[in-house]
Scaffold this motif. Sequence first.
Motif, PDB file in Angstrom:
ATOM      1  N   ARG A  67       0.828  -1.206   0.000  1.00 13.77           N
ATOM      2  CA  ARG A  67       0.000   0.000   0.000  1.00 13.77           C
ATOM      3  C   ARG A  67       0.861   1.254   0.000  1.00 13.77           C
ATOM      4  N   SER A  68       2.002   1.183   0.688  1.00 12.54           N
ATOM      5  CA  SER A  68       2.869   2.370   0.779  1.00 12.54           C
ATOM      6  C   SER A  68       3.504   2.719  -0.568  1.00 12.54           C
ATOM      7  N   LEU A  69       3.573   1.758  -1.485  1.00  9.44           N
ATOM      8  CA  LEU A  69       4.163   2.026  -2.794  1.00  9.44           C
ATOM      9  C   LEU A  69       3.247   2.848  -3.686  1.00  9.44           C
ATOM     10  N   GLY A  70       1.950   2.854  -3.387  1.00 15.03           N
ATOM     11  CA  GLY A  70       0.984   3.562  -4.216  1.00 15.03           C
ATOM     12  C   GLY A  70       0.314   2.611  -5.200  1.00 15.03           C
ATOM     13  N   ILE A 129      10.527  -5.573  -0.961  1.00 10.80           N
ATOM     14  CA  ILE A 129       9.358  -5.365  -1.814  1.00 10.80           C
ATOM     15  C   ILE A 129       9.582  -4.191  -2.763  1.00 10.80           C
ATOM     16  N   ARG A 130      10.235  -3.136  -2.287  1.00  8.08           N
ATOM     17  CA  ARG A 130      10.580  -2.029  -3.185  1.00  8.08           C
ATOM     18  C   ARG A 130      11.527  -2.507  -4.287  1.00  8.08           C
ATOM     19  N   SER A 131      12.538  -3.274  -3.901  1.00 19.18           N
ATOM     20  CA  SER A 131      13.494  -3.771  -4.891  1.00 19.18           C
ATOM     21  C   SER A 131      12.806  -4.666  -5.909  1.00 19.18           C
ATOM     22  N   LYS A 185       3.066  10.882  -6.879  1.00 21.60           N
ATOM     23  CA  LYS A 185       3.313   9.767  -5.986  1.00 21.60           C
ATOM     24  C   LYS A 185       4.736   9.247  -6.124  1.00 21.60           C
ATOM     25  N   LEU A 186       5.366   9.472  -7.267  1.00 21.93           N
ATOM     26  CA  LEU A 186       6.709   8.969  -7.468  1.00 21.93           C
ATOM     27  C   LEU A 186       7.750   9.809  -6.729  1.00 21.93           C
TER      28      LEU A 186
END
Length: 350
Positions: A67-70, A129-131, A185-186
């Motif tokens: 969710r935090s990634l958008g 998860i970001r990677s 958001k980026l």
Amino acid sequence: MIASFFRRAMSYSAAGHRKPSSGKRRIRELLTQSDNRFCADCGASDPKWASANIGVFICLKCCGVHRSLGTHISKVLSVTLDEWSDEEVDSMIEIGGNASANSIYEAFIPDGFSKPGPDATHDQRLRFIRSKYELQEFLKPSLRITSVKGPPSTKSSSSSSYLSSSLSKKFIDSFRTNSAAQQPKLEGMVEFIGLLKVTLKKGTNLAVRDMMTSDPYVKLTLGQQTVQSTVKKSNLNPVWNEELMLSVPHDYGSVKLQVFDYDRFSADDIMGEAGIDIQPLITSAMAFGDPEMFGDMQIGKWLKSHDNALIEDSIINIADGKVKQEVKIKLQNVESGELELEVEWLSLES
């Protein structure tokens, strides 16, 4: 197949209304596959959440990171609580589940690199998860998609990497359009600390907005998020017993509650509003930590005052290992109307 997979994953756009058809049944059937019985990112058993555009089933803690990634990266839905559109269901089924998605997103994990386990910290999950999804570090290099910073018209040397990609031009154009639309958001992620599960119970003596009655529904807003209930036709004393979910960022404020009368041919009429202060709930929950370690007990209270819409003091309890709060409010800026709801705190902190 690869182009189809990424077209689903990266150019997904959420539908405005979801249809409660056989979608949930199809998703539950997909969830019974052996590879989908464990979180795609940390391996925790019995995942109850999914990223509809990526096509993976995930656990509650990894859900918070997604969710935090958008939503331009990961569109998170609950397998049991949310309604799924046909597009969302078809996307999950076409991708095929966790094993299929991981064969793409984890194709090139470096030697010696370990995925987070079920007991991983929040920071460990966030980095992995970001990677995996946002930075695409484990993809085959030729499949990686690089978003371009700056105004949509700005040209960059990275354009050649788009053109040399093995993905179709239609997919490239779709992704670039979505990236431009989501540019704010980026610039920086929003990190969420938990989820609010709001059970909308019932309304009493709601205001008349049609000839003799109203068609009420409830809208909840927290930051940039908005969720709404179903419409209850011709009912001034509706019973919903409906669950709505909101993500809570670090810099959270009050939840804005509004009641509207649905009108097919004109703008919906307001039927009252109120603010829900969630700080007492979150502060109490964080002070006690893991609620499953305690028996049933009262741990806090939101006090009625002339500054809020409470009908009576709102008690915060630990019950059956969960932190819950009963809320009864009198709608403001309207001639009549009361609402009853229950708010449950779901922490994402490890």
